[in-house]
Design a protein around this motif. Sequence first.
Motif, PDB file in Angstrom:
ATOM      1  N   ARG A  12       0.840  -1.208   0.000  1.00  0.00           N
ATOM      2  CA  ARG A  12       0.000   0.000   0.000  1.00  0.00           C
ATOM      3  C   ARG A  12       0.875   1.257   0.000  1.00  0.00           C
ATOM      4  NH1 ARG A  12      -5.212   1.361   0.881  1.00  0.00           N
ATOM      5  NH2 ARG A  12      -5.554   3.417   1.781  1.00  0.00           N
ATOM      6  N   ALA A  13       1.901   1.256   0.828  1.00  0.00           N
ATOM      7  CA  ALA A  13       2.808   2.411   0.898  1.00  0.00           C
ATOM      8  C   ALA A  13       3.522   2.619  -0.438  1.00  0.00           C
ATOM      9  CB  ALA A  13       3.811   2.223   2.029  1.00  0.00           C
ATOM     10  N   GLU A  14       3.966   1.540  -1.082  1.00  0.00           N
ATOM     11  CA  GLU A  14       4.618   1.637  -2.396  1.00  0.00           C
ATOM     12  C   GLU A  14       3.674   2.270  -3.411  1.00  0.00           C
ATOM     13  OE1 GLU A  14       6.313  -1.929  -4.170  1.00  0.00           O
ATOM     14  OE2 GLU A  14       6.661  -2.716  -2.156  1.00  0.00           O
ATOM     15  N   LEU A  15       2.431   1.798  -3.443  1.00  0.00           N
ATOM     16  CA  LEU A  15       1.468   2.279  -4.429  1.00  0.00           C
ATOM     17  C   LEU A  15       1.050   3.721  -4.159  1.00  0.00           C
ATOM     18  CD1 LEU A  15      -0.496  -1.036  -4.752  1.00  0.00           C
ATOM     19  CD2 LEU A  15       0.796   0.084  -6.584  1.00  0.00           C
ATOM     20  N   LEU A  16       0.938   4.090  -2.894  1.00  0.00           N
ATOM     21  CA  LEU A  16       0.625   5.482  -2.565  1.00  0.00           C
ATOM     22  C   LEU A  16       1.777   6.399  -2.987  1.00  0.00           C
ATOM     23  CD1 LEU A  16      -1.098   5.073   0.913  1.00  0.00           C
ATOM     24  CD2 LEU A  16      -2.197   5.627  -1.282  1.00  0.00           C
ATOM     25  N   ALA A  17       3.007   5.926  -2.860  1.00  0.00           N
ATOM     26  CA  ALA A  17       4.166   6.711  -3.296  1.00  0.00           C
ATOM     27  C   ALA A  17       4.168   6.866  -4.819  1.00  0.00           C
ATOM     28  CB  ALA A  17       5.462   6.056  -2.816  1.00  0.00           C
ATOM     29  N   VAL A  18       3.808   5.813  -5.535  1.00  0.00           N
ATOM     30  CA  VAL A  18       3.717   5.894  -6.998  1.00  0.00           C
ATOM     31  C   VAL A  18       2.630   6.893  -7.388  1.00  0.00           C
ATOM     32  CG1 VAL A  18       3.128   4.606  -9.100  1.00  0.00           C
ATOM     33  CG2 VAL A  18       4.634   3.582  -7.389  1.00  0.00           C
ATOM     34  N   GLU A  19       1.504   6.857  -6.690  1.00  0.00           N
ATOM     35  CA  GLU A  19       0.421   7.798  -6.978  1.00  0.00           C
ATOM     36  C   GLU A  19       0.846   9.237  -6.690  1.00  0.00           C
ATOM     37  OE1 GLU A  19      -3.422   9.355  -7.982  1.00  0.00           O
ATOM     38  OE2 GLU A  19      -2.103   7.768  -8.699  1.00  0.00           O
ATOM     39  N   GLU A  20       1.612   9.447  -5.647  1.00  0.00           N
ATOM     40  CA  GLU A  20       2.107  10.793  -5.352  1.00  0.00           C
ATOM     41  C   GLU A  20       3.086  11.256  -6.435  1.00  0.00           C
ATOM     42  OE1 GLU A  20       2.881  14.535  -3.870  1.00  0.00           O
ATOM     43  OE2 GLU A  20       1.174  13.198  -3.556  1.00  0.00           O
ATOM     44  N   ARG A  21       3.911  10.346  -6.939  1.00  0.00           N
ATOM     45  CA  ARG A  21       4.824  10.696  -8.043  1.00  0.00           C
ATOM     46  C   ARG A  21       4.033  11.079  -9.285  1.00  0.00           C
ATOM     47  NH1 ARG A  21       8.588   6.392  -9.838  1.00  0.00           N
ATOM     48  NH2 ARG A  21       9.271   8.028 -11.242  1.00  0.00           N
ATOM     49  N   ARG A  22       2.942  10.343  -9.580  1.00  0.00           N
ATOM     50  CA  ARG A  22       2.085  10.658 -10.729  1.00  0.00           C
ATOM     51  C   ARG A  22       1.474  12.049 -10.555  1.00  0.00           C
ATOM     52  NH1 ARG A  22      -3.203  10.708 -12.613  1.00  0.00           N
ATOM     53  NH2 ARG A  22      -3.923  10.557 -10.459  1.00  0.00           N
ATOM     54  N   ALA A  63       1.267  19.770 -23.961  1.00  0.00           N
ATOM     55  CA  ALA A  63       0.616  20.847 -24.713  1.00  0.00           C
ATOM     56  C   ALA A  63      -0.339  21.667 -23.857  1.00  0.00           C
ATOM     57  CB  ALA A  63      -0.139  20.258 -25.909  1.00  0.00           C
ATOM     58  N   ARG A  64      -1.014  21.011 -22.922  1.00  0.00           N
ATOM     59  CA  ARG A  64      -2.083  21.704 -22.197  1.00  0.00           C
ATOM     60  C   ARG A  64      -1.671  22.194 -20.822  1.00  0.00           C
ATOM     61  NH1 ARG A  64      -5.703  18.014 -25.244  1.00  0.00           N
ATOM     62  NH2 ARG A  64      -6.110  19.295 -27.072  1.00  0.00           N
ATOM     63  N   ARG A  65      -0.713  21.506 -20.186  1.00  0.00           N
ATOM     64  CA  ARG A  65      -0.303  21.884 -18.811  1.00  0.00           C
ATOM     65  C   ARG A  65      -1.535  22.222 -17.969  1.00  0.00           C
ATOM     66  NH1 ARG A  65       4.938  22.873 -17.251  1.00  0.00           N
ATOM     67  NH2 ARG A  65       3.880  22.534 -15.274  1.00  0.00           N
ATOM     68  N   ALA A  66      -2.513  21.335 -17.984  1.00  0.00           N
ATOM     69  CA  ALA A  66      -3.825  21.604 -17.394  1.00  0.00           C
ATOM     70  C   ALA A  66      -3.854  21.456 -15.876  1.00  0.00           C
ATOM     71  CB  ALA A  66      -4.867  20.670 -18.012  1.00  0.00           C
ATOM     72  N   TYR A  67      -3.023  20.592 -15.298  1.00  0.00           N
ATOM     73  CA  TYR A  67      -3.165  20.234 -13.890  1.00  0.00           C
ATOM     74  C   TYR A  67      -2.504  21.249 -12.964  1.00  0.00           C
ATOM     75  CZ  TYR A  67      -4.617  15.905 -16.031  1.00  0.00           C
ATOM     76  OH  TYR A  67      -5.271  14.978 -16.804  1.00  0.00           O
ATOM     77  N   LEU A  68      -3.300  21.838 -12.086  1.00  0.00           N
ATOM     78  CA  LEU A  68      -2.799  22.785 -11.090  1.00  0.00           C
ATOM     79  C   LEU A  68      -2.620  22.117  -9.730  1.00  0.00           C
ATOM     80  CD1 LEU A  68      -5.072  25.783 -12.065  1.00  0.00           C
ATOM     81  CD2 LEU A  68      -2.634  25.505 -12.572  1.00  0.00           C
ATOM     82  N   ASP A  69      -3.527  21.214  -9.396  1.00  0.00           N
ATOM     83  CA  ASP A  69      -3.452  20.467  -8.139  1.00  0.00           C
ATOM     84  C   ASP A  69      -4.395  19.287  -8.247  1.00  0.00           C
ATOM     85  OD1 ASP A  69      -2.668  19.718  -5.607  1.00  0.00           O
ATOM     86  OD2 ASP A  69      -3.589  21.422  -4.586  1.00  0.00           O
ATOM     87  N   MET A  70      -4.205  18.322  -7.406  1.00  0.00           N
ATOM     88  CA  MET A  70      -5.128  17.178  -7.329  1.00  0.00           C
ATOM     89  C   MET A  70      -4.982  16.541  -5.967  1.00  0.00           C
ATOM     90  SD  MET A  70      -3.261  14.472  -9.909  1.00  0.00           S
ATOM     91  CE  MET A  70      -3.389  15.609 -11.269  1.00  0.00           C
ATOM     92  N   TRP A  71      -6.070  15.957  -5.510  1.00  0.00           N
ATOM     93  CA  TRP A  71      -6.026  15.263  -4.233  1.00  0.00           C
ATOM     94  C   TRP A  71      -6.948  14.066  -4.294  1.00  0.00           C
ATOM     95  CZ3 TRP A  71      -7.429  20.234  -5.138  1.00  0.00           C
ATOM     96  CH2 TRP A  71      -8.757  20.574  -4.974  1.00  0.00           C
ATOM     97  N   ARG A  72      -6.629  13.094  -3.460  1.00  0.00           N
ATOM     98  CA  ARG A  72      -7.331  11.806  -3.436  1.00  0.00           C
ATOM     99  C   ARG A  72      -8.094  11.654  -2.144  1.00  0.00           C
ATOM    100  NH1 ARG A  72      -5.801   8.114  -7.472  1.00  0.00           N
ATOM    101  NH2 ARG A  72      -7.871   7.374  -6.924  1.00  0.00           N
ATOM    102  N   GLY A  73      -9.191  10.903  -2.223  1.00  0.00           N
ATOM    103  CA  GLY A  73      -9.911  10.485  -1.035  1.00  0.00           C
ATOM    104  C   GLY A  73      -9.366   9.143  -0.588  1.00  0.00           C
TER     105      GLY A  73
END
Length: 155
Positions: A12-22, A63-73
């Motif tokens: 779980r910790a590995e996958l949460l770290a991968v998600e944070e990198r994404r 091209a779009r650089r659309a993402y400013l922030d994101m958060w997960r539940g």
Amino acid sequence: MSELTAADEATRAELLAVEERRRRALIDGDLAALDELFEDSLVHIHAPGLVHDKAHLLEHVAARRAYLDMWRGELNIRVSGDVAIVVGELTNRMRAPGGGERTLGGPVTQVLHRGDDGQWRYVSFQMTPHGDEVWGKLPSEQDAAAQDAAQEEPS
């Protein structure tokens, strides 16, 4: 494939770290990091239904650089061997095409594969934006919601 089970704490910790990198790579527009995080076979389905393969998703981010922030539940993370399925809420704060910003949220399903090098990479992503709930809750869901509300009321 063996049975899907809840991820142990280390996985779980590995996958949460991968998600944070994404998350960080999308916000920063870090194409090299995203290239490492996505398998070549990636299928990425954006909230409005736009389907991208890996090359098109990388082009979209550049091209779009659309993402400013994101958060997960809260995330439900299940694994079977070298495959992980991650399901949970995602909220994106993005640049709007015509200027300004917009926020979009909804449940996301992500599938990751652990390669021969031991690294987890995304192979599938799909976001379904919150919208009209035309059917409403099932009777069992209504009962559960009522029980949850009753437990939250002060005595």
